[in-house]
Motif scaffolding. Sequence first.
Motif, PDB file in Angstrom:
ATOM      1  N   VAL A   1     -43.381  50.784 -27.852  1.00 46.67           N
ATOM      2  CA  VAL A   1     -43.482  50.163 -29.168  1.00 46.67           C
ATOM      3  C   VAL A   1     -42.975  48.734 -28.989  1.00 46.67           C
ATOM      4  O   VAL A   1     -41.794  48.527 -28.686  1.00 46.67           O
ATOM      5  CB  VAL A   1     -42.666  50.915 -30.233  1.00 46.67           C
ATOM      6  CG1 VAL A   1     -42.925  50.329 -31.612  1.00 46.67           C
ATOM      7  CG2 VAL A   1     -43.003  52.403 -30.211  1.00 46.67           C
TER       8      VAL A   1
ATOM      9  N   TYR B   1     -41.781  59.424 -33.182  1.00 49.72           N
ATOM     10  CA  TYR B   1     -42.931  59.332 -32.289  1.00 49.72           C
ATOM     11  C   TYR B   1     -43.002  60.633 -31.485  1.00 49.72           C
ATOM     12  O   TYR B   1     -42.019  61.059 -30.874  1.00 49.72           O
ATOM     13  CB  TYR B   1     -42.819  58.120 -31.381  1.00 49.72           C
ATOM     14  CG  TYR B   1     -42.964  56.835 -32.169  1.00 49.72           C
ATOM     15  CD1 TYR B   1     -41.868  56.255 -32.805  1.00 49.72           C
ATOM     16  CD2 TYR B   1     -44.201  56.227 -32.321  1.00 49.72           C
ATOM     17  CE1 TYR B   1     -42.002  55.105 -33.563  1.00 49.72           C
ATOM     18  CE2 TYR B   1     -44.350  55.070 -33.072  1.00 49.72           C
ATOM     19  CZ  TYR B   1     -43.241  54.516 -33.694  1.00 49.72           C
ATOM     20  OH  TYR B   1     -43.393  53.382 -34.451  1.00 49.72           O
TER      21      TYR B   1
ATOM     22  N   ARG C   1     -47.482  59.352 -34.648  1.00 53.46           N
ATOM     23  CA  ARG C   1     -46.364  58.781 -35.387  1.00 53.46           C
ATOM     24  C   ARG C   1     -46.199  59.568 -36.684  1.00 53.46           C
ATOM     25  O   ARG C   1     -47.190  59.916 -37.339  1.00 53.46           O
ATOM     26  CB  ARG C   1     -46.660  57.313 -35.700  1.00 53.46           C
ATOM     27  CG  ARG C   1     -45.560  56.612 -36.454  1.00 53.46           C
ATOM     28  CD  ARG C   1     -45.869  55.138 -36.595  1.00 53.46           C
ATOM     29  NE  ARG C   1     -46.902  54.867 -37.566  1.00 53.46           N
ATOM     30  CZ  ARG C   1     -47.335  53.636 -37.851  1.00 53.46           C
ATOM     31  NH1 ARG C   1     -46.829  52.595 -37.198  1.00 53.46           N
ATOM     32  NH2 ARG C   1     -48.270  53.464 -38.752  1.00 53.46           N
TER      33      ARG C   1
ATOM     34  N   MET D   1     -40.791  45.171 -32.127  1.00 49.11           N
ATOM     35  CA  MET D   1     -40.568  46.098 -33.237  1.00 49.11           C
ATOM     36  C   MET D   1     -40.120  45.414 -34.517  1.00 49.11           C
ATOM     37  O   MET D   1     -39.406  44.398 -34.499  1.00 49.11           O
ATOM     38  CB  MET D   1     -39.542  47.148 -32.824  1.00 49.11           C
ATOM     39  CG  MET D   1     -40.097  48.140 -31.808  1.00 49.11           C
ATOM     40  SD  MET D   1     -38.926  49.428 -31.401  1.00 49.11           S
ATOM     41  CE  MET D   1     -37.815  48.544 -30.320  1.00 49.11           C
TER      42      MET D   1
ATOM     43  N   LYS E   1     -49.638  46.274 -29.280  1.00 48.50           N
ATOM     44  CA  LYS E   1     -48.479  46.764 -30.020  1.00 48.50           C
ATOM     45  C   LYS E   1     -47.967  48.082 -29.429  1.00 48.50           C
ATOM     46  O   LYS E   1     -46.763  48.307 -29.382  1.00 48.50           O
ATOM     47  CB  LYS E   1     -48.875  46.977 -31.483  1.00 48.50           C
ATOM     48  CG  LYS E   1     -47.811  47.597 -32.358  1.00 48.50           C
ATOM     49  CD  LYS E   1     -46.638  46.651 -32.588  1.00 48.50           C
ATOM     50  CE  LYS E   1     -45.642  47.272 -33.559  1.00 48.50           C
ATOM     51  NZ  LYS E   1     -44.443  46.420 -33.710  1.00 48.50           N
ATOM     52  N   PHE E   2     -48.872  48.929 -28.973  1.00 50.02           N
ATOM     53  CA  PHE E   2     -48.527  50.257 -28.483  1.00 50.02           C
ATOM     54  C   PHE E   2     -49.147  50.520 -27.108  1.00 50.02           C
ATOM     55  O   PHE E   2     -49.974  51.418 -26.943  1.00 50.02           O
ATOM     56  CB  PHE E   2     -49.004  51.341 -29.458  1.00 50.02           C
ATOM     57  CG  PHE E   2     -48.386  51.279 -30.819  1.00 50.02           C
ATOM     58  CD1 PHE E   2     -49.074  50.720 -31.896  1.00 50.02           C
ATOM     59  CD2 PHE E   2     -47.109  51.773 -31.042  1.00 50.02           C
ATOM     60  CE1 PHE E   2     -48.494  50.668 -33.159  1.00 50.02           C
ATOM     61  CE2 PHE E   2     -46.523  51.736 -32.307  1.00 50.02           C
ATOM     62  CZ  PHE E   2     -47.221  51.171 -33.361  1.00 50.02           C
TER      63      PHE E   2
ATOM     64  N   GLN F   1     -44.089  58.885 -40.012  1.00 46.13           N
ATOM     65  CA  GLN F   1     -43.199  58.031 -40.790  1.00 46.13           C
ATOM     66  C   GLN F   1     -42.406  58.888 -41.775  1.00 46.13           C
ATOM     67  O   GLN F   1     -42.819  60.000 -42.099  1.00 46.13           O
ATOM     68  CB  GLN F   1     -44.007  56.937 -41.483  1.00 46.13           C
ATOM     69  CG  GLN F   1     -44.622  55.972 -40.471  1.00 46.13           C
ATOM     70  CD  GLN F   1     -45.443  54.877 -41.084  1.00 46.13           C
ATOM     71  OE1 GLN F   1     -46.398  55.140 -41.806  1.00 46.13           O
ATOM     72  NE2 GLN F   1     -45.079  53.640 -40.788  1.00 46.13           N
TER      73      GLN F   1
ATOM     74  N   ASP G   1     -41.705  49.953 -38.073  1.00 46.26           N
ATOM     75  CA  ASP G   1     -41.956  50.847 -36.929  1.00 46.26           C
ATOM     76  C   ASP G   1     -40.976  52.008 -36.889  1.00 46.26           C
ATOM     77  O   ASP G   1     -41.101  52.896 -36.032  1.00 46.26           O
ATOM     78  CB  ASP G   1     -41.897  50.068 -35.615  1.00 46.26           C
ATOM     79  CG  ASP G   1     -42.995  49.034 -35.495  1.00 46.26           C
ATOM     80  OD1 ASP G   1     -42.715  47.911 -35.034  1.00 46.26           O
ATOM     81  OD2 ASP G   1     -44.146  49.349 -35.881  1.00 46.26           O
TER      82      ASP G   1
END
Lengths: 116, 110
Positions: free
Chosen positions: A80, A91, A36, A83, A65-66, A38, A87
Amino acid sequence: SAVISQKPSRDICQRGTSLTIQCQVDSQVTMMFWYRQQPGQSLTLIATANQGSEATYESGFVIDKFPISRPNLTFSTLTVSNMSPEDSSIYLCSVEGMEGSYNEQFFGPGTRLTVL
Amino acid sequence: QKEVEQNSGPLSVPEGAIASLNCTYSDRGSQSFFWYRQYSGKSPELIMSIYSNGDKEDGRFTAQLNKASQYVSLLIRDSQPSDSATYLCAVGGSQGNLIFGKGTKLSVKP
């Protein structure tokens, strides 16, 4: 190096929904990785996905979550789930290099996710 | 916690100059080191791998590794505006994973 594709390239999703990202490689690879990135940040490893075994998650990332699937040596998905705006991220999947290229990784084009 | 540190920049150099990018890492047992280039809106692209102390040259790029000082650098000779990007230093982990620094943004001015 391998040719790696990801779908979708981008998406805008509503809070509480889930998105599944696909990663396809044009050759067989043992190890695939999901990262990931961000906004304005570097890459953080989410999990390592080896064919035939459960994915290994990094600290701070959980399977609920993933969730990750790795059904064969050329394909993987990352979902994902549930969400939230936090998030929103790019990705990226990556694959190991050719035999002998110790620890080299090559990245797919990424999936840009925006959660509203 | 294994860490990789880079100056965030921006680093600005004139066209034709040498750009020098630096990286330090915390895990003394690390064996593999990489430089990736990332253009805005694109995914990282591997440009150099280095595993042994010393210099490794590839075209205009030279990677330098000093394991005793836990230091990796990337030199870009004859910098071009097309080299303007964020450069990510990565260190190989024991499980085949990579640990990335936060990246240094390089700007090459014509």
